[in-house]
Design a protein around this motif. Structure first.
Motif, PDB file in Angstrom:
ATOM      1  N   ARG A   1       1.079  -1.233   0.123  1.00  0.00           N
ATOM      2  CA  ARG A   1       0.066   0.223  -0.029  1.00  0.00           C
ATOM      3  C   ARG A   1       0.783   1.428   0.095  1.00  0.00           C
ATOM      4  O   ARG A   1       0.486   2.080  -0.733  1.00  0.00           O
ATOM      5  CB  ARG A   1      -0.927  -0.191   1.327  1.00  0.00           C
ATOM      6  CG  ARG A   1      -2.051   0.870   1.154  1.00  0.00           C
ATOM      7  CD  ARG A   1      -3.189   0.487   2.285  1.00  0.00           C
ATOM      8  NE  ARG A   1      -3.973   1.539   2.464  1.00  0.00           N
ATOM      9  CZ  ARG A   1      -4.004   2.506   3.375  1.00  0.00           C
ATOM     10  NH1 ARG A   1      -2.979   2.575   4.305  1.00  0.00           N
ATOM     11  NH2 ARG A   1      -4.942   3.440   3.491  1.00  0.00           N
ATOM     12  N   GLN A   2       2.140   1.231   0.891  1.00  0.00           N
ATOM     13  CA  GLN A   2       3.059   2.204   0.846  1.00  0.00           C
ATOM     14  C   GLN A   2       3.320   2.640  -0.404  1.00  0.00           C
ATOM     15  O   GLN A   2       3.908   3.664  -1.066  1.00  0.00           O
ATOM     16  CB  GLN A   2       4.018   2.049   1.451  1.00  0.00           C
ATOM     17  CG  GLN A   2       3.866   1.823   2.976  1.00  0.00           C
ATOM     18  CD  GLN A   2       3.899   3.208   3.702  1.00  0.00           C
ATOM     19  OE1 GLN A   2       4.365   4.126   2.967  1.00  0.00           O
ATOM     20  NE2 GLN A   2       3.671   3.379   4.903  1.00  0.00           N
ATOM     21  N   VAL A   3       3.661   1.655  -1.539  1.00  0.00           N
ATOM     22  CA  VAL A   3       4.215   1.770  -2.807  1.00  0.00           C
ATOM     23  C   VAL A   3       3.406   1.376  -3.959  1.00  0.00           C
ATOM     24  O   VAL A   3       3.435   0.890  -4.920  1.00  0.00           O
ATOM     25  CB  VAL A   3       5.459   0.923  -3.047  1.00  0.00           C
ATOM     26  CG1 VAL A   3       6.683   1.297  -2.405  1.00  0.00           C
ATOM     27  CG2 VAL A   3       5.333  -0.507  -2.555  1.00  0.00           C
ATOM     28  N   ARG A   4       1.960   1.864  -3.695  1.00  0.00           N
ATOM     29  CA  ARG A   4       1.084   1.475  -4.772  1.00  0.00           C
ATOM     30  C   ARG A   4       1.535   2.245  -6.249  1.00  0.00           C
ATOM     31  O   ARG A   4       1.204   1.669  -7.130  1.00  0.00           O
ATOM     32  CB  ARG A   4      -0.364   1.908  -4.318  1.00  0.00           C
ATOM     33  CG  ARG A   4      -1.053   0.802  -3.308  1.00  0.00           C
ATOM     34  CD  ARG A   4      -2.448   1.171  -3.324  1.00  0.00           C
ATOM     35  NE  ARG A   4      -3.433   1.175  -4.625  1.00  0.00           N
ATOM     36  CZ  ARG A   4      -4.443   1.287  -4.668  1.00  0.00           C
ATOM     37  NH1 ARG A   4      -5.051   1.223  -3.438  1.00  0.00           N
ATOM     38  NH2 ARG A   4      -5.232   1.521  -5.440  1.00  0.00           N
ATOM     39  N   THR A   5       2.110   3.140  -5.941  1.00  0.00           N
ATOM     40  CA  THR A   5       2.593   3.774  -7.182  1.00  0.00           C
ATOM     41  C   THR A   5       3.825   3.052  -7.888  1.00  0.00           C
ATOM     42  O   THR A   5       4.051   3.470  -9.142  1.00  0.00           O
ATOM     43  CB  THR A   5       3.094   5.458  -6.891  1.00  0.00           C
ATOM     44  OG1 THR A   5       4.005   5.387  -5.811  1.00  0.00           O
ATOM     45  CG2 THR A   5       1.916   6.213  -6.808  1.00  0.00           C
TER      46      THR A   5
ATOM     47  N   SER B   1       0.639   6.678   5.272  1.00  0.00           N
ATOM     48  CA  SER B   1      -0.613   5.825   4.740  1.00  0.00           C
ATOM     49  C   SER B   1      -1.558   5.996   5.911  1.00  0.00           C
ATOM     50  O   SER B   1      -2.356   5.329   5.726  1.00  0.00           O
ATOM     51  CB  SER B   1       0.048   4.411   4.369  1.00  0.00           C
ATOM     52  OG  SER B   1       0.798   4.214   5.562  1.00  0.00           O
TER      53      SER B   1
ATOM     54  N   TYR C   1      -5.153   9.102   2.198  1.00  0.00           N
ATOM     55  CA  TYR C   1      -4.042   8.433   1.537  1.00  0.00           C
ATOM     56  C   TYR C   1      -4.260   7.918   0.184  1.00  0.00           C
ATOM     57  O   TYR C   1      -3.327   7.918  -0.771  1.00  0.00           O
ATOM     58  CB  TYR C   1      -3.294   7.401   2.416  1.00  0.00           C
ATOM     59  CG  TYR C   1      -2.168   6.780   1.803  1.00  0.00           C
ATOM     60  CD1 TYR C   1      -0.708   7.497   1.600  1.00  0.00           C
ATOM     61  CD2 TYR C   1      -2.168   5.268   1.263  1.00  0.00           C
ATOM     62  CE1 TYR C   1       0.220   6.800   1.267  1.00  0.00           C
ATOM     63  CE2 TYR C   1      -1.128   4.968   0.871  1.00  0.00           C
ATOM     64  CZ  TYR C   1       0.237   5.545   0.757  1.00  0.00           C
ATOM     65  OH  TYR C   1       1.142   4.888   0.121  1.00  0.00           O
TER      66      TYR C   1
ATOM     67  N   SER D   1      -1.979   8.702  -3.333  1.00  0.00           N
ATOM     68  CA  SER D   1      -1.350   7.759  -4.047  1.00  0.00           C
ATOM     69  C   SER D   1      -1.800   7.474  -5.406  1.00  0.00           C
ATOM     70  O   SER D   1      -1.110   7.545  -6.525  1.00  0.00           O
ATOM     71  CB  SER D   1      -1.097   6.465  -3.474  1.00  0.00           C
ATOM     72  OG  SER D   1      -2.357   5.764  -3.271  1.00  0.00           O
TER      73      SER D   1
ATOM     74  N   ALA E   1      -0.684  10.648  -7.644  1.00  0.00           N
ATOM     75  CA  ALA E   1       0.835  10.407  -8.003  1.00  0.00           C
ATOM     76  C   ALA E   1       0.897   9.310  -9.096  1.00  0.00           C
ATOM     77  O   ALA E   1       1.588   9.623  -9.954  1.00  0.00           O
ATOM     78  CB  ALA E   1       1.590   9.886  -6.815  1.00  0.00           C
ATOM     79  N   ASP E   2       0.167   8.333  -8.953  1.00  0.00           N
ATOM     80  CA  ASP E   2       0.241   7.244  -9.905  1.00  0.00           C
ATOM     81  C   ASP E   2      -0.258   7.734 -11.289  1.00  0.00           C
ATOM     82  O   ASP E   2       0.394   7.531 -12.235  1.00  0.00           O
ATOM     83  CB  ASP E   2      -0.552   6.328  -9.371  1.00  0.00           C
ATOM     84  CG  ASP E   2      -0.421   4.750  -9.956  1.00  0.00           C
ATOM     85  OD1 ASP E   2       0.619   4.685 -10.682  1.00  0.00           O
ATOM     86  OD2 ASP E   2      -1.358   4.079 -10.051  1.00  0.00           O
TER      87      ASP E   2
END
Lengths: 316, 463
Positions: free
Chosen positions: A97-101, B216, B221, B225, B228-229
Motif C-alpha cells: 500500500r505504501q508503494v502502490r505507485t 499511509s 492516502y 497515491s 501520484a500514480d
C-alpha cells in the motif's frame, strides 16, 4: 526510485514469500502427523515446525500443548505473532500500500484480494478452511501475486528490489527447512534409507513443490545426501540455496549496472555465490550439515543488511 | 423516481433504462460496485473508532447529469471565481489594496489564523497561490446555483470523481454508448501540466513534480497515491525530502534528486518544523527557506487558506468586482456574519430557520441545522454563538434541489452538492465533471462523508 519505496518493495515480496513458506511448513506438519513415529505414538512434527520458524519460545508463553489446533491458531491466525500467516499478509499488504505507485494495479489487486479474503474467513471460524485446503489456498494466492508481478511489472529497478526480497527470503526458508530435517533425522541416522526416513524427506520435497523435479534430476533415490545436494547446490531447483544466491547476484548486477555504481551488497553476494559454487555435498556433510546451514543463514542475513545499506533503506 | 415527482430532461434517458431493467439486475450492479471499490482499495480512514479503520464511501449507481449549456455557464462562473480568489491572495501578501480600499476589514485578513506572515512578499510563479480551487455548489432551481464555500488549500475527493467514472463505465457500458458524456480522465494530465507550468524561477530543466503526503495513515492516502500514480510522479513523505542550500532533494536509491514542484497534501502548519510547528515530523526542515529563495514551488502556496474561510467567503463577490471589474456569474448564499451586530441580532432571533456554521469548521462538524434541531440544541448553540460571535456565520436553509438516488432498492429524491475542481497555473482549466456528494438519509442536508454521505458519478453531456 525513492529509497523508502525500494525498501517497501523488498519487504512486500519477503513477507509474501514468508507466508508461502509458512504454508509449506504447515503442510509438512500435517502430513507428518499422520504417520506413526519410530519411538511409538506419532511424530511430533509440530515441535520441529515451531523450531524452524523460530517461534517456540513465544508459543510456549501462550499455549500449554503443542497440539495441531494450537499450532494452527498460533502460526496461521494469531495477530500477535509477527510470524503468523495473517501477520505476514498484513505486513506485505501494508508495504504494498505504501508503494502502490511502484507496483502495477494487478500486483496490488492480487495482494489486496488475498488479504481481504483471508480476513473474511478468519473472522468466522465456521468458514475456516481445513488445514490442507488452507495451505493450498495460501500457496495458490502467493503464486498469483508472483504471477501478476512477472506478467505485468516493468523490468526496472523496482522489479529488481521486489525480486531480491523473494530470493533472500526463500534462501532463508529453504535453509531452515533443511536444518529441521537434519534435527529430526539425527536420532535415526543408523537407519538412513529406512521407510520413515524416506517418508520425511519426500514430504519435505513435496512441500517445497520439488518432488517431481527431484525425480527428474535423481530418479527415485531419496537419500539425505541427494536431497541436501538438490536443495543446496542444484542450480536448476528454484528453491535451492544456489539458485537463490545466483538470482540475488543477478538482481544486484542489474541494479549496479543501471546505477553505474559498485555496491557492498554485490561484493557480498558474489562471495556467497563463489562459496556455494566451489563446494560439494560430501564436503558439507563431513563438515556438518547443521553448521553449514547455520552459517548460510547468518551470511544471508548479512546480505539483507548490506542491501539496506547500499540503497539507503531506512530513515537517515 | 416515484411517480408525481418532476424529472429534468437530461435524466429521462437514464430513467427509461432503469425502469426497463430488472430490479434484481440493479441490485446486483449496486453490489458489484461496492465489491470493486473494496478490491481496488478506494477507502478513506476513520480516526478514533478502532476496528476497521478503512471504510468505503457509499456509492450511488444513479449518476448526476448536467447538460452542456448548464455546464458552460457553471464553468465560466467557477473560473471567474478562481481568478478572483488568486488575485486576492496575491494582493493580501503584497500591498493589500483591497483592504486599503476598505472593501474587506483588515482584521478579517491580517488576524486570520490562516494568514501566514512568513509568506508576505513572496510571489509564486504566475502569481498563483491556489492551484486547485474546489468550489462547493448547490442547485436551488432549474437555472439557479449557489456557491456554498471555496476550498483553496487542498480540496480532496478528486480521486472519487475519477474512480466513480471508471466503475460506472464498467457496470453500465450501454448507458455510455447511448449518452454522450464528456470524459474526465484527462484530469491527472491537466493537473501535471498545471503543476509543471508553475515551476520555480530557479528550475532550468524539465521540472520534477512530487506529491507530498502525510503518510499511509492519513484519511486521504488513497487519493494521494492515486494522483501520484496517475500523474506518473513520485509520492513522497517528509522524511524522503531534505533541503540543501536553496533546493529540495529526495532520497533515492541512486542518491539525491532535485525536486522542483511539490503538490503538497499536508497543512501549512506541518510543512516546515523550522518555520511552523517545531514538533511536527511530517514536513521538511528548511522547506520555507528554499521556497522563499525560489528553489522550489509549493502547491497550493502556504497561506492560501486565508481566502477560503467562511467569513472571507462573504466577500468573494466583492473580490470579483474589485480585481476583475466583472459582475459575479455565480451567487453566494445569503450569509449573516455574527461578527456584525445587526447580523448577530438577526441570527439570534431566527435560529430555528437558519444553518449556522463555525467560520473555521469543516467536514460538517459543529454546525447547527436549525429546522432539524431540537429546542434544547438551539439554546445550547445560542450560548456558543454569544460566547464568540466572530467565530460564526449563518445561512438560510435553501430549497435545495434533489437528484434521483438508488436507496433501499428503489429510486428516491435526495439532496446533493457538487465540487468541481478548477486548476490554476499558467492557464486555467476545469475538468467537465466533479464530485457529487449525496445525503443518503431522507430529508438530510448534510452530504459529508464523515456524516454518512455518499458519492455519485457526475455527467456533463456534450452538445
Amino acid at each position: 526510485m525513492l529509497s523508502r519505496n525500494a525498501e517497501s518493495l523488498f519487504w512486500t515480496s519477503r513477507y509474501m514469500e514468508r507466508a508461502d513458506n509458512l504454508a509449506r511448513h504447515m503442510e509438512v506438519g500435517y502430513r507428518m502427523s499422520m504417520i506413526p513415529a519410530q519411538s511409538g505414538g506419532y511424530a511430533s512434527e509440530w515441535h520441529s515446525i515451531l523450531t524452524a520458524t523460530n517461534t517456540i519460545n513465544q508459543f510456549s508463553q501462550v499455549y500449554a500443548e503443542q497440539s495441531e489446533e494450537n499450532v494452527v491458531q498460533f502460526l496461521i491466525y494469531d495477530d500477535s505473532n509477527p510470524s503468523s500467516i495473517v501477520s505476514c499478509l498484513r505486513v506485505a499488504r501494508d508495504n504494498a500500500r505504501q508503494v502502490r505507485t511502484a507496483i502495477t494495479s494487478e500486483v496490488w489487486l492480487a495482494i489486496n484480494q488475498m488479504y481481504l479474503a483471508f480476513r473474511e474467513f478468519e473472522a468466522d471460524p465456521a468458514n475456516r478452511l481445513a488445514l490442507p485446503e488452507l495451505c493450498d489456498w495460501v500457496k495458490r494466492q502467493a503464486s498469483m501475486v508472483r504471477g501478476a508481478f512477472i506478467n505485468t511489472q516493468l523490468h526496472n529497478d523496482g522489479s529488481d528490489f521486489f525480486s531480491l526480497g523473494y530470493f533472500v527470503e526463500r534462501a532463508d526458508n529453504t535453509a531452515r527447512a533443511l536444518d529441521i530435517k537434519y534435527h529430526i533425522l539425527l536420532p535415526t541416522t543408523e537407519v538412513v534409507g529406512g521407510g520413515i526416513d524416506n517418508y520425511q524427506w519426500s514430504t519435505l520435497l513435496r512441500a517445497l513443490g520439488a518432488y517431481r523435479s527431484f525425480h527428474w534430476e535423481y530418479g527415485g533415490d531419496h537419500s539425505p545426501a541427494k536431497v541436501a545436494e538438490f536443495l543446496i547446490l542444484n542450480r536448476r531447483c528454484p528453491r535451492s540455496l544456489s539458485h537463490c544466491v545466483r538470482q540475488t547476484t543477478k538482481q544486484l548486477d542489474n541494479l549496479c549496472s543501471s546505477y553505474q555504481k559498485y555496491l557492498p551488497a554485490q561484493t557480498h553476494a558474489l562471495r556467497m555465490l563463489d562459496d556455494i559454487s566451489s563446494t560439494s555435498v560430501d564436503q558439507i556433510i563431513s563438515n556438518g550439515l547443521h553448521e553449514y546451514l547455520r552459517d548460510f543463514i547468518l551470511e544471508n542475513n548479512h546480505l539483507a543488511e548490506r542491501i539496506g545499506e547500499s540503497f539507503l533503506f531506512g530513515e537517515r | 423516481m416515484k411517480s408525481g415527482d418532476r424529472v429534468r430532461e437530461p435524466y429521462k434517458d437514464v430513467l427509461r433504462w432503469i425502469e426497463s431493467t430488472d430490479p434484481a439486475v440493479l441490485l446486483q450492479k449496486h453490489r458489484e460496485a461496492e465489491t470493486l471499490f473494496r478490491q481496488i482499495g478506494i477507502t478513506f480512514a476513520v480516526y478514533g473508532e478502532g476496528g476497521d479503520t478503512e471504510r468505503l464511501i457509499p456509492f450511488d449507481i444513479m449518476p448526476r447529469i448536467f447538460t452542456a449549456n448548464e455546464w458552460s455557464k457553471l464553468e465560466r462562473g467557477i473560473k471567474q471565481r478562481a481568478r478572483a480568489l488568486n488575485a486576492f491572495l496575491w494582493d493580501v501578501y503584497h500591498r493589500g489594496e483591497i483592504v486599503r480600499s476598505g472593501r474587506i476589514p483588515a482584521k478579517l485578513v491580517y488576524q486570520n489564523d490562516a494568514y501566514e506572515r512568513a509568506v508576505v512578499g513572496i510571489s509564486p510563479s504566475h502569481k498563483v497561490f491556489s492551484h486547485v480551487v474546489g468550489v462547493d455548489m448547490v442547485r436551488t432551481g432549474p437555472d439557479e446555483f449557489y456557491v456554498l464555500e471555496d476550498n483553496c488549500r487542498t480540496p480532496s475527493g478528486v480521486s472519487y470523481m475519477l474512480e466513480n467514472r471508471e466503475i460506472m463505465m464498467r457496470l453500465f457500458p450501454a448507458l455510455f454508448r447511448s449518452n454522450r458524456i464528456m470524459p474526465v480522465d484527462n484530469y491527472p494530465s491537466l493537473l501535471r501540466k498545471t503543476l509543471k507550468s508553475v515551476a520555480p524561477p530557479k528550475c532550468e530543466q524539465e521540472p520534477t513534480v512530487v506529491v507530498l503526503t502525510p503518510g499511509s495513515a492519513n484519511s486521504a492516502y488513497f487519493e494521494h497515491s492515486f494522483l501520484a500514480d496517475q500523474m506518473g510522479v513520485e509520492l513522497v513523505e517528509g522524511r524522503d525530502l531534505f533541503v540543501k542550500g536553496d533546493f529540495v532533494y529526495m532520497r533515492t536509491t541512486r542518491g539525491p534528486r532535485r525536486v522542483d514542484v511539490i503538490y503538497r497534501r499536508i497543512d501549512d502548519s506541518f510543512i516546515d518544523p523550522l518555520c511552523f510547528r517545531p514538533e511536527s515530523m511530517l514536513g521538511v526542515p528548511g522547506l520555507m527557506n528554499a521556497y522563499r529563495a525560489g528553489g522550489v514551488q509549493i502547491c497550493s502556496a502556504p497561506g492560501a487558506g486565508v481566502a477560503d474561510d467562511k467569513a472571507v467567503y462573504t466577500y468573494v463577490p466583492e473580490m470579483i468586482r474589485f480585481y476583475l471589474g466583472e459582475e459575479p456569474l455565480l451567487n453566494n448564499v445569503r450569509t449573516w456574519r455574527c461578527s456584525e451586530p445587526d447580523d448577530l441580532n438577526y441570527v439570534l432571533a431566527n435560529l430555528p430557520e437558519l444553518v449556522v456554521k463555525e467560520v473555521h469548521g469543516s467536514g460538517g462538524y459543529g454546525m447547527l441545522v436549525g429546522p432539524a434541531a431540537s429546542k434544547k440544541e438551539i439554546e445550547a448553540y445560542r450560548l456558543r454563538i454569544l460566547a464568540d460571535p466572530d467565530d460564526f456565520i449563518a445561512q438560510p436553509t435553501l430549497a435545495l434541489s434533489t437528484t434521483p438516488t438508488y436507496v433501499d432498492q428503489e429510486l428516491a429524491p435526495r439532496h446533493v452538492d457538487l465540487r468541481p475542481y478548477c486548476l490554476v497555473g499558467e492557464k486555467i482549466e476545469l475538468c467537465p465533471g466533479g464530485l457529487t456528494r449525496v445525503a443518503l438519509k431522507q430529508g438530510s442536508l448534510v452530504v459529508n462523508s464523515s456524516q454518512g454521505g455518499g458519492v455519485k458519478d457526475t455527467w456533463v453531456l456534450s452538445n
